[in-house]
Motif scaffolding. Structure first.
Motif, short mmCIF file in Angstrom:
data_model
loop_
_atom_site.label_atom_id
_atom_site.label_comp_id
_atom_site.label_asym_id
_atom_site.label_seq_id
_atom_site.Cartn_x
_atom_site.Cartn_y
_atom_site.Cartn_z
N ALA A 139 -7.45 -7.62 -6.39
CA ALA A 139 -6.60 -7.21 -5.61
C ALA A 139 -5.56 -7.23 -5.92
CB ALA A 139 -7.14 -8.55 -4.10
N THR A 140 -5.03 -8.05 -6.49
CA THR A 140 -3.63 -8.20 -6.45
C THR A 140 -3.45 -7.11 -7.00
OG1 THR A 140 -3.11 -10.56 -6.51
CG2 THR A 140 -1.71 -10.02 -7.51
N THR A 141 -3.76 -6.73 -9.14
CA THR A 141 -3.36 -5.72 -9.03
C THR A 141 -3.29 -4.36 -7.28
OG1 THR A 141 -4.90 -6.66 -10.73
CG2 THR A 141 -3.61 -3.99 -10.72
N LEU A 142 -4.40 -3.94 -6.96
CA LEU A 142 -4.50 -3.29 -6.12
C LEU A 142 -3.18 -2.54 -5.02
CD1 LEU A 142 -8.76 -2.20 -5.94
CD2 LEU A 142 -6.60 -1.55 -6.99
N ALA A 143 -2.79 -3.80 -4.96
CA ALA A 143 -2.47 -3.93 -3.80
C ALA A 143 -0.85 -3.54 -4.18
CB ALA A 143 -1.82 -5.65 -3.31
N GLN A 144 -0.66 -3.92 -5.75
CA GLN A 144 0.76 -3.56 -6.07
C GLN A 144 0.59 -2.22 -5.83
OE1 GLN A 144 2.76 -5.67 -7.52
NE2 GLN A 144 2.53 -6.95 -6.86
N PRO A 145 2.39 -1.32 -5.78
CA PRO A 145 1.98 0.17 -5.31
C PRO A 145 2.37 0.84 -6.47
CG PRO A 145 4.62 -1.19 -5.17
CD PRO A 145 3.52 -2.04 -5.32
N ASP A 167 -22.66 -1.62 -1.10
CA ASP A 167 -21.96 -1.52 -0.01
C ASP A 167 -21.55 0.21 0.36
OD1 ASP A 167 -21.54 -1.76 3.06
OD2 ASP A 167 -20.74 -4.06 2.11
N ARG A 168 -22.61 0.44 0.95
CA ARG A 168 -22.55 2.06 1.63
C ARG A 168 -21.30 2.11 2.24
NH1 ARG A 168 -21.20 6.11 -2.23
NH2 ARG A 168 -21.24 6.75 -0.75
N ASP A 169 -21.51 0.80 3.58
CA ASP A 169 -20.55 0.73 4.86
C ASP A 169 -19.02 0.53 4.75
OD1 ASP A 169 -22.79 1.89 5.95
OD2 ASP A 169 -23.71 -0.62 5.95
N ARG A 170 -18.72 0.10 3.05
CA ARG A 170 -17.35 -0.41 3.24
C ARG A 170 -16.28 0.02 2.31
NH1 ARG A 170 -15.79 -6.48 2.88
NH2 ARG A 170 -14.54 -5.67 3.32
N VAL A 171 -16.03 1.44 2.51
CA VAL A 171 -15.71 1.95 1.39
C VAL A 171 -14.04 2.60 1.99
CG1 VAL A 171 -15.91 4.88 0.33
CG2 VAL A 171 -17.56 3.18 1.34
N VAL A 172 -13.21 2.30 0.85
CA VAL A 172 -11.75 2.88 1.56
C VAL A 172 -11.35 4.34 -0.06
CG1 VAL A 172 -9.64 2.32 0.62
CG2 VAL A 172 -11.28 0.79 1.53
N LEU A 173 -11.16 5.63 1.11
CA LEU A 173 -10.80 6.38 0.94
C LEU A 173 -9.39 6.98 1.01
CD1 LEU A 173 -11.01 9.48 -0.63
CD2 LEU A 173 -11.94 9.97 1.56
N LEU A 174 -8.71 6.84 -0.82
CA LEU A 174 -7.24 6.85 -0.61
C LEU A 174 -7.06 8.49 -1.56
CD1 LEU A 174 -6.48 3.68 -2.14
CD2 LEU A 174 -6.31 3.97 0.17
N GLU A 175 -6.91 9.33 -0.07
CA GLU A 175 -5.57 10.40 -0.65
C GLU A 175 -5.09 11.13 -1.51
OE1 GLU A 175 -6.27 12.52 2.53
OE2 GLU A 175 -8.04 12.82 3.14
N LYS A 176 -4.69 12.74 -2.34
CA LYS A 176 -4.04 12.33 -3.43
C LYS A 176 -3.23 12.52 -2.39
CE LYS A 176 -2.68 15.91 -6.02
NZ LYS A 176 -2.89 17.72 -6.90
N LEU A 177 -1.72 11.55 -3.11
CA LEU A 177 -0.14 11.54 -2.64
C LEU A 177 0.03 11.32 -0.89
CD1 LEU A 177 0.86 15.65 -2.99
CD2 LEU A 177 0.90 13.23 -4.57
N SER A 178 -1.17 10.14 -0.18
CA SER A 178 -1.44 9.23 0.58
C SER A 178 -0.85 7.82 0.35
CB SER A 178 -2.15 9.32 1.57
OG SER A 178 -3.04 8.35 0.77
N ASP A 179 0.04 7.52 1.54
CA ASP A 179 -0.10 6.33 0.93
C ASP A 179 0.07 5.57 1.68
OD1 ASP A 179 1.06 6.82 3.97
OD2 ASP A 179 3.41 6.95 3.33
N GLU A 180 -1.43 5.28 1.79
CA GLU A 180 -2.63 3.89 3.43
C GLU A 180 -2.32 2.85 2.45
OE1 GLU A 180 -6.90 3.24 4.70
OE2 GLU A 180 -6.04 5.33 3.30
N VAL A 181 -2.33 1.37 3.23
CA VAL A 181 -2.12 0.56 2.79
C VAL A 181 -3.12 -0.50 3.04
CG1 VAL A 181 -1.40 -1.52 3.45
CG2 VAL A 181 0.41 0.54 3.10
N VAL A 182 -4.17 -0.65 2.19
CA VAL A 182 -5.39 -1.73 2.61
C VAL A 182 -4.73 -2.96 2.35
CG1 VAL A 182 -7.35 -2.05 1.19
CG2 VAL A 182 -6.74 0.14 1.72
#
Length: 814
Positions: A139-145, A167-182
């Motif tokens: 989680a710490t690694t993914l939290a880094q930009p 768990d197909r109900d919990r999915v994070v899709l980060l699109e190319k060149l997006s800046d979504e924060v999770v």
């Protein structure tokens, strides 16, 4: 699949011409028709002037040419280019072994290097942290930009989690060149009691079939302990030529030492009644060594500590769990703290896990139970006898189909349900066997509802064929019984005729299918220990019938379902066990009165099942240590990563329901840190507050709720958090399995995040090839243009034919 629009091309084409063969025949036919027309007009126009014959022939040729054009379907075709972004799937292990801390000095890796900078060679900055878990490292690694930004320069990133399934109900899709924060720490909270790596990998490969998938990246400790073998997923990936890169998390060394893995202590006991304390010890690399185990107790009044017993125990093999039991007989009421301690042998790496504590309440009062039954069913008779013989229970009985002069094993026989608060509020639990709620007055229903919601009463309701299953005219359909139905944790189906099934009975018994919550609920275990309890339920012959319901209510928890596959699949199968909080009380639902069948396996299973269940739902009454309120949790024991539901029923100094925007619950963690959890008011019940918090450390938690408007009065509860046995048996990183998956699928295995996330040519990001592809998507012809040209073509054809007919009439031709 994420797409981006590219070029748009519009071209003219003939709809019926796909190859040369498609136009040769129509043109030949047209030519033959033209020649025939010319021949006919030449023969018929002997007396005409030649120019007139050529003119009329030309008009007819134009008409046939129009028909040819209509047949060939001229149209404008638009084609659009779509760019399908390359995809990378990050498959993250969230089983409970990922909540383990390998070393107190472990360092959380955090990707912080910027490509092209002077730190790009290392690509990792280590953040020192005391006791950071494996999942927190990810989680710490993914939290880094930087890391995700580098991936999203080329790929869409899909983050999935797996443990005892994908768990197909919990999915994070980060699109190319997006800046979504999770919030990655929240998203990757461990919670699974098994690791089904092979099953999850195969499901991902099948689900991503047809996508421009660059690779799958598995972040796990490799602790495969359930489900299908990863070999099947490996062969599927090889067939699809899909590389799987693996990143091993955690230590590859088994810790050396002994630990107390669990401590089972009843929540309460009674003076003079024996109770059992069971501690479980587990050793690694110390097989055959003899250690001393001690059980100590300390009074909460004077703090005096005494040794209750000692035993010499021989340690088992690596990961083997050894139970150690002590029998105690309390003498004085009060709260005591029990400490189960192992004297660490030489070579124990971590002496901090050599002891566990738990609290027990010695109460000098009996559990008052009201047994309510619509009729004398077999389940009712067994339970009545068992409770009557239990010295810790005072039993009153209300048999609606009987009379007060019949003989019943009970401390008191009732001829009517309580009508006053004094009568009702003396009970801790009501067990209702298919009761006729229509026989109750509105005041009695209100009294029951108030007792559950405000006084923390425990209600167990068992469905049956006589009153719950009545198809027409029953309380399930009666509008006056809305408050009774609100108590049940299930929604009942509407019944429109006598043909609708009130109870459904199978020709053979079917075992119960427990949910994850049901397997973790200690109060549903007929024997001590999760594994032993699962074996008991697996050997249970099952039940024949159930009451069909629409499903669980929002906020209710389904614990078990009727397993007949003909009744549905998965979550569509009928609910058999369900529970919910109702105000400060608990309600437990059973789909039919057939738990007596447990006696066929062992006479004690039925007794322990109902004893634990009654004490569980009665907690709101038995643990009410203050006149100002009660603090309740879903259960006393949780698995690491679970979410703890907390409810509090509070009053003000005038003993009226407390009206406050929130109350603060203080949670003392096993490491001594204090976490504050805000409990929000329940909008449906004034004075009731609820909240949740995850448990991310193993050990004992103390919950303290300062009572508002009081002189430091506090409501106290303790819960115990454990790691499942499967996840503890071999917590070392499985380099062999993770390496095999990567090697056989054409991927690469990285031992640790810091080796995977560098900026070299062998780093993970560098090996992920760009699979972006462009596809041509044809669009449907323009219907407006098609309608317009057809209209004009019909006008031309009609005009030509009419003009030809008019000339023929003017010149009096045949």
């Amino acid at each position: 699949m994420t797409t981006a629009e590219g070029l748009v091309r519009t071209t003219f084409e003939w709809g019926r011409i796909q190859s040369n063969a498609d136009w040769i025949l129509p043109v030949c036919v047209f030519a033959a028709v033209v020649l025939f027309v010319r021949w006919m007009y030449r023969r018929d126009a002997v007396d005409w002037r030649p120019a007139l014959g050529w003119f009329l022939g030309g008009l007819r040729t134009v008409a046939f040419l129009g028909l040819l054009i209509l047949y060939l379907q001229p149209q404008w075709r638009t084609e659009r280019e779509l760019v399908c972004n390359s995809r990378v799937v990050l498959l993250v292990d969230t089983s409970m072994s990922m909540a383990l801390t390998d070393d107190k000095k472990v360092r959380a890796t955090a990707v912080s290097a910027v490509p092209g900078s002077h730190t790009a060679e290392t690509a990792v900055a280590r953040q020192k942290s005391q006791g950071i878990s494996r999942s927190q490292q990810i989680a710490t690694t993914l939290a880094q930009p930087d890391f995700l930004a580098r991936l999203r320069n080329t790929h869409d990133v899909v983050v999935l989690q797996f443990s005892d399934g994908l768990d197909r109900d919990r999915v994070v899709l980060l699109e190319k060149l997006s800046d979504e924060v999770v919030d990655w720490h929240k998203f990757l909270t461990p919670g699974g009691s098994e690791t089904r790596l092979g099953e999850a990998l195969r499901q991902v490969i099948n689900a991503e079939s047809g996508q421009p998938l660059s690779a799958i990246v598995v972040l796990s400790d490799g602790g495969q302990n359930a489900g299908i073998s990863p070999a099947a997923a490996i062969e599927l990936a090889r067939k699809k030529r899909l590389p799987v890169h693996t990143v091993g998390i955690g230590s590859d060394k088994l810790p050396s030492g002994v630990r107390v893995s669990d401590l089972v202590v009843p929540a309460r006991a009674y003076p003079g009644d024996d109770y059992t304390v069971t501690g479980f010890i587990q050793a690694q690399r110390l097989s055959g060594r003899v250690v001393e185990v001690q059980l100590l107790s300390r009074s909460s009044d004077d703090g005096a500590e005494q040794i209750e017993g000692r035993q010499q125990v021989t340690l088992g093999g690596d990961g083997e769990v050894i139970p150690v039991r002590f029998e105690l007989t309390p003498e004085q009421p009060g709260r005591r703290t029990l400490c189960f301690r192992v004297r660490p042998p030489e070579g124990d790496d971590n002496p901090d896990d050599d002891s566990r504590t738990a609290e027990i309440e010695i109460v000098d009062r009996t559990n008052r139970v009201l047994l309510l039954a619509g009729g004398p069913t077999r389940e009712y008779r067994f339970l009545r006898t068992m409770l009557y013989r239990d010295r810790s229970t005072t039993l009153d009985v209300l048999l609606q189909s009987g009379s007060t002069d019949i003989s019943q094993e009970a401390d008191k026989l009732l001829d009517d349900f309580p009508v006053t608060r004094e009568e009702m509020f003396q009970y801790d639990c009501v067990v209702a066997f298919d009761p006729d709620w229509l026989a109750f007055s509105a005041d009695q229903i209100d009294l029951l509802e108030t007792w559950v919601a405000e006084q923390g009463g425990g209600l167990i309701v068992i469905a049956g064929p006589v009153f719950t299953g009545r198809t027409i005219g029953g309380w399930v359909e009666d509008r006056r019984m809305a408050k009774v139905r609100s108590l049940y944790p299930v929604e009942f189906q509407r019944r429109f005729s006598t043909l609708d099934d009130g109870m459904i009975t199978a020709a053979e018994p079917w075992p119960l299918e427990f949910s994850r919550e049901g397997l973790q609920a200690e109060y549903l275990r007929p024997v001590d220990g999760a594994v032993a309890a699962e074996q008991v339920w697996a050997g249970f012959e099952g039940v024949y019938s159930y009451c069909p319901v629409r499903g669980p209510k929002p906020g209710a928890t389904v614990l078990a379902r009727f397993s007949d596959p003909r009744s549905g699949s998965g979550r569509q199968r009928p609910v058999f066990f369900a529970t919910q909080f109702y105000g400060s009380g608990r309600v437990f639902y059973i789909g039919s009165g057939e738990m007596w069948r447990l006696r066929r396996s062992d006479d004690t299973y039925f007794d322990k099942f109902y004893t634990k269940l009654i004490r569980h739902v009665s907690q709101g009454r038995l643990l009410r240590g203050s006149s100002r309120g009660v603090l309740l949790v879903g259960q006393d024991r949780y698995l690491l990563g679970n979410s703890v539901e907390v409810r509090a029923q509070l009053t003000d100094v005038r003993l009226e329901p407390l009206d406050a925007p929130e109350v603060a619950l203080q949670v003392v963690l096993p490491d001594g840190a204090v976490q504050t959890v805000a409990l929000k008011p329940d909008p449906s019940r004034t004075g009731t507050y609820a909240g949740r918090f995850p448990v991310l450390q193993e050990g004992s938690y103390r919950l303290e709720l300062p009572v508002p408007e009081s002189r430091d009065e506090r409501l106290l509860r303790r819960i115990q958090v454990n790691v499942p046995d499967l996840e503890r048996e071999n917590p070392a990183r499985n380099d062999a399995l993770l390496g095999q998956i990567a090697e056989r699928t054409g991927g690469k295995y990285y031992t640790g995040l810091e080796t995977a996330l560098g900026s070299t040519d062998e780093s993970l990001v560098a090996l992920l090839k760009d699979r972006t592809r462009t596809i041509i998507v044809p669009e449907a012809p323009d219907p407006v243009w098609e309608e317009t040209w057809l209209r004009w073509m019909m006008c031309v054809l009609c005009g030509v034919l009419c003009f030809e007919w008019l000339i023929r009439r003017l010149f009096k031709m045949g």
